[in-house]
Motif scaffolding. Structure first.
Motif, mmCIF file in Angstrom:
data_model
loop_
_atom_site.group_PDB
_atom_site.id
_atom_site.type_symbol
_atom_site.label_atom_id
_atom_site.label_comp_id
_atom_site.label_asym_id
_atom_site.label_seq_id
_atom_site.Cartn_x
_atom_site.Cartn_y
_atom_site.Cartn_z
ATOM 1 N N UNK A 1 0.826 -1.207 0.000
ATOM 2 C CA UNK A 1 0.000 0.000 0.000
ATOM 3 C C UNK A 1 0.861 1.258 0.000
ATOM 4 N N UNK A 2 1.915 1.259 0.799
ATOM 5 C CA UNK A 2 2.757 2.453 0.855
ATOM 6 C C UNK A 2 3.546 2.644 -0.438
ATOM 7 N N UNK A 3 3.949 1.554 -1.078
ATOM 8 C CA UNK A 3 4.629 1.689 -2.369
ATOM 9 C C UNK A 3 3.676 2.252 -3.422
ATOM 10 N N UNK A 4 2.432 1.752 -3.433
ATOM 11 C CA UNK A 4 1.440 2.261 -4.384
ATOM 12 C C UNK A 4 1.111 3.724 -4.106
ATOM 13 N N UNK A 5 1.018 4.067 -2.812
ATOM 14 C CA UNK A 5 0.730 5.458 -2.437
ATOM 15 C C UNK A 5 1.858 6.387 -2.902
ATOM 16 N N UNK A 6 3.094 5.959 -2.742
ATOM 17 C CA UNK A 6 4.229 6.779 -3.172
ATOM 18 C C UNK A 6 4.198 6.985 -4.685
ATOM 19 N N UNK A 7 3.919 5.907 -5.430
ATOM 20 C CA UNK A 7 3.879 6.018 -6.887
ATOM 21 C C UNK A 7 2.735 6.923 -7.335
ATOM 22 N N UNK A 8 1.565 6.779 -6.704
ATOM 23 C CA UNK A 8 0.415 7.619 -7.071
ATOM 24 C C UNK A 8 0.668 9.074 -6.735
ATOM 25 N N UNK A 9 1.355 9.325 -5.623
ATOM 26 C CA UNK A 9 1.672 10.707 -5.234
ATOM 27 C C UNK A 9 2.577 11.361 -6.258
ATOM 28 N N UNK A 10 3.554 10.618 -6.737
ATOM 29 C CA UNK A 10 4.459 11.166 -7.754
ATOM 30 C C UNK A 10 3.699 11.473 -9.044
ATOM 31 N N UNK A 11 2.796 10.564 -9.471
ATOM 32 C CA UNK A 11 2.010 10.797 -10.686
ATOM 33 C C UNK A 11 1.107 12.011 -10.525
ATOM 34 N N UNK B 1 1.553 14.598 -8.471
ATOM 35 C CA UNK B 1 2.377 15.806 -8.438
ATOM 36 C C UNK B 1 2.807 16.209 -9.847
ATOM 37 N N UNK B 2 3.152 15.224 -10.668
ATOM 38 C CA UNK B 2 3.577 15.515 -12.031
ATOM 39 C C UNK B 2 2.447 16.123 -12.856
ATOM 40 N N UNK B 3 1.237 15.556 -12.793
ATOM 41 C CA UNK B 3 0.146 16.077 -13.612
ATOM 42 C C UNK B 3 -0.352 17.415 -13.061
ATOM 43 N N UNK B 4 -0.253 17.621 -11.741
ATOM 44 C CA UNK B 4 -0.600 18.930 -11.181
ATOM 45 C C UNK B 4 0.362 19.998 -11.700
ATOM 46 N N UNK C 1 -3.509 25.018 -6.337
ATOM 47 C CA UNK C 1 -4.257 24.519 -7.488
ATOM 48 C C UNK C 1 -5.293 23.550 -6.960
ATOM 49 N N UNK C 2 -6.563 23.868 -7.147
ATOM 50 C CA UNK C 2 -7.636 23.068 -6.591
ATOM 51 C C UNK C 2 -8.459 22.390 -7.703
#
Length: 298
Positions: free
Chosen positions: A241-251, A253-256, A290-291
């Motif tokens: 779960x934490x690995x998936x959360x880290x990967x999703x956070x990076x994605x 942040x990039x699209x934001x 950015x909201x």
């Protein structure tokens, strides 16, 4: 002000009118009862409670305190105004502000409808966004509200509920939900199973609802300097779960960053008429935040 005469419900028994948050209000909802605002949690459809958190409340175990928020506050402040709008639109309907009811045969089945209007119940809602609400005049309401009004109709014996809804402070809509016996029977069965679990101490499994996590947080009453061995399978799920959360956070942040870069000095990001996100700024014009827009109809 709505009339204060007591309506006669086909299958309901009026218990009284109680101010929300008072000891009397809490007492009529406590113990082995199920209210209309609780039934969605029992079937796993409530955005505010979980079956797990409600079970702890009904068994008298610690639960997190209610945290007031602006949406709830303005829902209370605007209730009479929205009800007045519904009354203006339906002069043929006499609205009555009522209290808490129980089913005449099932003492544990409780409901507190907002208004009773002759041959129907009337629910008054406010919402900051249109999420879950369909076009005005349909029966497309958020699923947890459908559970709520089905329970209310099943308790009092009515066969129709109208909604008067104010969305975003200026978009007034109406909806009608008809009684469905199949849905009502399913909810009753789920409620009876839940009450059986409360009586016999059968704690629901831990799920992913925030209400469940917050309930677990308030169970301990101290801190012991000890190590606690936990199952290997739980550790695997923790790591995954934490690995998936880290990967999703990076994605995210990039699209934001991509969206913010495309907006530049603009205020809103849009695509084919849909509002995607909006930018707020500091005094010097730099970006404060950015909201995302919560609804495609915002």
């Amino acid at each position: 002000m709505p009339p204060t005469t007591t309506p006669v419900a086909p299958t309901g028994v009026l218990l009284g009118s109680f101010e929300p948050g008072t000891p009397e209000w809490e007492e009529v909802r406590a113990g082995l009862t199920v209210t209309a605002t609780e039934i969605a949690a029992i079937v796993g459809l409530s955005p505010w409670q979980s079956r797990f958190s409600l079970w702890h409340k009904k068994t008298g175990m610690p639960t997190p305190p209610f945290e007031p928020n602006p949406a709830a506050e303005w829902g209370v402040r605007l209730e009479d105004a929205v009800a007045k709008k519904y009354a203006d639109e339906h002069p043929e309907v006499t609205l009555t502000k009522t209290g808490t009811w129980r089913h005449r045969d099932r003492e544990w089945q409780r409901a507190t409808p907002d208004r009773i209007g002759d041959d129907r119940l009337v629910e008054v809602k406010t919402a900051p966004f249109a999420d879950g609400w369909g076009p005005s005049g349909t029966d497309q309401v958020p699923i947890h509200y459908r559970c709520q009004v089905t329970w209310q109709m099943d308790t009092l014996g009515y066969r129709r509920t109208d909604f008067g809804v104010l969305i975003g402070g200026c978009d007034y809509r109406e909806y009608t939900v008809e009684y469905d016996e199949t849905d009502a029977a399913m909810l009753r069965d789920a409620a009876q199973t839940f009450l059986h679990d409360v009586r016999h101490g059968n704690r629901p499994p831990i799920d992913g609802a925030d209400a469940t996590y917050q309930t677990i947080r308030v169970q301990p009453d101290g801190l012991e300097d000890v190590d606690v061995e936990i199952p290997f399978g739980t550790v695997c799920r923790w790591d995954d779960a934490y690995e998936a959360h880290h990967a999703a956070t990076e994605k995210l942040t990039a699209v934001r960053g991509e969206v913010l870069d495309l907006i530049g000095n603009g205020k809103r990001a849009v695509c084919e008429g849909r509002r995607i996100a909006y930018r707020t700024v500091n005094d010097d014009g730099t970006t404060h935040a950015l909201q995302p827009y919560r609804s495609t109809t915002a």
